[in-house]
Design a protein around this motif. Structure first.
Motif, mmCIF file in Angstrom:
data_model
loop_
_atom_site.group_PDB
_atom_site.id
_atom_site.type_symbol
_atom_site.label_atom_id
_atom_site.label_comp_id
_atom_site.label_asym_id
_atom_site.label_seq_id
_atom_site.Cartn_x
_atom_site.Cartn_y
_atom_site.Cartn_z
ATOM 1 N N ARG B 89 0.827 -1.209 0.000
ATOM 2 C CA ARG B 89 0.000 0.000 0.000
ATOM 3 C C ARG B 89 0.857 1.254 0.000
ATOM 4 N N VAL B 90 1.908 1.255 -0.820
ATOM 5 C CA VAL B 90 2.758 2.430 -0.916
ATOM 6 C C VAL B 90 2.219 3.330 -2.028
ATOM 7 N N ARG B 91 2.228 4.626 -1.754
ATOM 8 C CA ARG B 91 1.772 5.580 -2.762
ATOM 9 C C ARG B 91 2.850 5.686 -3.847
ATOM 10 N N PRO B 92 2.500 5.486 -5.125
ATOM 11 C CA PRO B 92 3.527 5.680 -6.160
ATOM 12 C C PRO B 92 3.874 7.160 -6.289
ATOM 13 N N SER B 93 5.013 7.450 -6.902
ATOM 14 C CA SER B 93 5.412 8.849 -7.044
ATOM 15 C C SER B 93 4.385 9.601 -7.884
ATOM 16 N N ILE B 94 4.017 10.801 -7.425
ATOM 17 C CA ILE B 94 2.991 11.557 -8.159
ATOM 18 C C ILE B 94 3.546 12.077 -9.475
ATOM 19 N N LEU B 95 4.868 12.095 -9.621
ATOM 20 C CA LEU B 95 5.466 12.613 -10.856
ATOM 21 C C LEU B 95 5.664 11.509 -11.904
ATOM 22 N N THR B 96 5.016 10.351 -11.692
ATOM 23 C CA THR B 96 5.197 9.230 -12.618
ATOM 24 C C THR B 96 5.097 9.616 -14.100
ATOM 25 N N PRO B 97 4.104 10.448 -14.506
ATOM 26 C CA PRO B 97 4.054 10.810 -15.932
ATOM 27 C C PRO B 97 5.342 11.506 -16.396
ATOM 28 N N ALA B 206 19.087 13.942 -8.818
ATOM 29 C CA ALA B 206 17.966 14.850 -8.563
ATOM 30 C C ALA B 206 16.652 14.088 -8.610
ATOM 31 N N ALA B 207 16.532 13.167 -9.566
ATOM 32 C CA ALA B 207 15.284 12.397 -9.693
ATOM 33 C C ALA B 207 15.085 11.499 -8.478
ATOM 34 N N VAL B 208 16.168 10.883 -7.995
ATOM 35 C CA VAL B 208 16.063 10.022 -6.804
ATOM 36 C C VAL B 208 15.596 10.845 -5.614
ATOM 37 N N TRP B 209 16.209 12.013 -5.440
ATOM 38 C CA TRP B 209 15.842 12.878 -4.308
ATOM 39 C C TRP B 209 14.357 13.229 -4.368
ATOM 40 N N THR B 210 13.888 13.572 -5.569
ATOM 41 C CA THR B 210 12.494 13.980 -5.715
ATOM 42 C C THR B 210 11.535 12.805 -5.521
ATOM 43 N N ALA B 211 11.874 11.664 -6.158
ATOM 44 C CA ALA B 211 10.943 10.527 -6.107
ATOM 45 C C ALA B 211 10.832 9.957 -4.695
ATOM 46 N N GLU B 212 11.868 10.106 -3.877
ATOM 47 C CA GLU B 212 11.755 9.666 -2.493
ATOM 48 C C GLU B 212 10.678 10.454 -1.760
ATOM 49 N N ARG B 213 10.531 11.714 -2.151
ATOM 50 C CA ARG B 213 9.666 12.614 -1.375
ATOM 51 C C ARG B 213 8.253 12.734 -1.929
ATOM 52 N N VAL B 214 8.119 12.930 -3.223
ATOM 53 C CA VAL B 214 6.744 13.083 -3.744
ATOM 54 C C VAL B 214 6.337 11.959 -4.688
#
Lengths: 241, 214
Positions: B89-97, B206-214
């Motif tokens: 039940r983990v939320r996927p990254s909202i920036l997936t697109p 940068a992408a790793v940092w962002t995807a961890e958070r949002v």
């Protein structure tokens, strides 16, 4: 405003670890709210009076209640705590409907079934639901209520077997929340037997969401297919020279 | 590319397992959630980078099997993390697109630079990902030993964490294998080598940092 406390993060679900219960019924606050919700809210509504009555039933001193809740709850408001109890207790009930839902053939049917159960669980307090909704949308309470709304749609999605991995995860939960709020507002003025009009209304909304999802997925499939064949066409023309 | 068309409908039968350990602390849960979210986004990116490179380079017979082999492994990694994300039940990254478009674009662009460009891209990406997985393994082996067993009350590491560790270390080894493949296939011949690799490394971090958070 953007800083969420770590307790508020939704639980990571693991089969090897015990689940954290939605409501911890060993806590005094929860016992008190539970008593107030089942015995007094249907008559008195979501207000401090219900909690005072429940405190008297449990032989607690009703004059200390603000002290009990002021320091242990984020909303610092007795009526709002009662509303939050209503949301959480009914969300916790959904776990019990899971086995019945699993017998249904597809995801959409399971979503309809769980939404129906959740809406009908409102019926004992439906005459006071309007006031509760009013409390929920007050600016100071909006954060807690939206959090609960998201958890509800997340639970319903999970129990109905949602396996979306991308942005669909968000679209699904947002549209479920939308359907639930609309149906609940419809329910306030529904005088039909067993709230059958509300259920019909909810089914129509879910139909709309299903149609929209189908339209979007078909468009996406068409677009990707065409992009793919365009690239292949260009490649074959280049290869011919 | 065929992967984008298939909507990954692998359903896993739900097995009933009794919990062996008490609940994880909120911080431990939050870290696991973050691990699964960022790794899922990362494997999605890797998958689409290879899709882009394959589209640009699959007409070269000597390159096709190499790319296909690496791509297939990334598809397996991606599916694994997709399943983990759903089960936990983990939320996927909202920036997936954005990850989808960016990764596919990066694969396509480096592929169009030619074989060396594509391999330099692979080298840079897999370097960052290898280090990132190692970092996660360090945290997992250091911070999850204090959860008590339900029956005995003794603190130990649950199967949840050891399974995830095994999965991540297996994937890390495969990613580093891709790094080797890239170096063997002339990634150092790309021009300008340092500019391509450093830019891509920075983008990945940068992408790793962002995807961890949002």
């Amino acid at each position: 405003m953007f800083k969420r406390s770590i307790q508020q993060i939704r639980n990571f679900h693991s089969v090897y670890h015990a689940d954290v219960p939605i409501l911890d019924s060993s806590k005094l606050e929860v016992k008190l709210l539970s008593k107030a919700y089942t015995d007094h809210v249907p008559k008195l509504g979501f207000n401090e009076k219900s909690v005072y009555e429940a405190a008297k039933d449990l032989k607690l001193n009703p004059n200390n209640l603000n002290g009990l809740f002021q320091f242990t709850t984020p909303s610092k408001n007795l009526s709002m705590e009662l509303v939050l109890y209503h949301l959480r207790a009914n969300r916790a009930k959904l776990v019990g409907y899971r086995t019945e839902a699993n017998n249904l053939a597809n995801e959409s049917d399971r979503i309809r079934f769980l939404l129906k159960k959740r809406l009908l669980d409102n019926s004992p307090v439906v005459s006071h639901l309007g006031k509760a909704l009013g409390l929920m949308v007050m600016p100071s309470n909006l954060g807690c209520s939206l959090d609960e709304l998201h958890k509800l749609s997340d639970d319903i999605s999970f129990y109905s077997g949602d396996r979306s991995n991308d942005f669909a995860w968000y679209s699904k939960r947002f549209s479920l929340s939308g359907v639930f709020v609309q149906s609940e507002l419809f329910m306030l003025n529904d005088k039909s037997d067993g709230f059958e009009h509300t259920i019909e209304f909810m089914n129509d909304r879910v139909d709309e969401v299903d149609k929209l999802a189908y339209a979007y997925n078909s468009f996406e499939e068409w677009a990707i297919f065409n992009a793919h064949s365009t690239v292949n066409l260009i490649k074959s023309q280049i290869a011919r020279g | 590319m065929s992967l984008i068309l298939k909507r990954l409908q692998s359903t896993v039968a739900e097995t009933v397992i009794k919990p062996t350990h008490k609940a994880l602390s909120p911080a431990q849960q939050a870290y696991l959630e973050r691990v699964i979210r960022v790794d899922q986004a990362g494997e999605l990116g890797a998958n689409l980078i290879y899709a882009g490179q394959y589209m640009a380079l699959s007409h070269k017979p000597e390159l096709k099997p190499i790319l296909k082999h690496m791509w297939d492994q990334e598809i397996h990694h991606h599916n694994t993390f997709n399943n983990l994300q759903v089960e936990h039940r983990v939320r996927p990254s909202i920036l997936t697109p954005i990850w989808k478009v960016g990764a596919f674009g990066m694969g396509l662009a480096t592929g169009l630079l030619g074989k060396e460009g594509a391999m330099a891209c692979t080298e840079a990406v897999e370097t960052v990902i290898g280090g990132h997985y190692n970092q996660q393994l360090r945290v997992l082996s250091n911070n999850y030993g204090d959860v008590e067993e339900i029956e005995t009350g003794k603190p130990s590491v649950s199967k949840q964490v050891t399974d995830l560790q095994a999965q991540i270390s297996e994937f890390r080894d495969e990613e580093l294998e891709h790094l080797n493949t890239a170096v063997q296939n002339d990634s150092h011949e790309a021009r300008p080598y340092w500019l391509i690799t450093e830019t891509i490394k920075l983008t990945c971090k940068a992408a790793v940092w962002t995807a961890e958070r949002v």
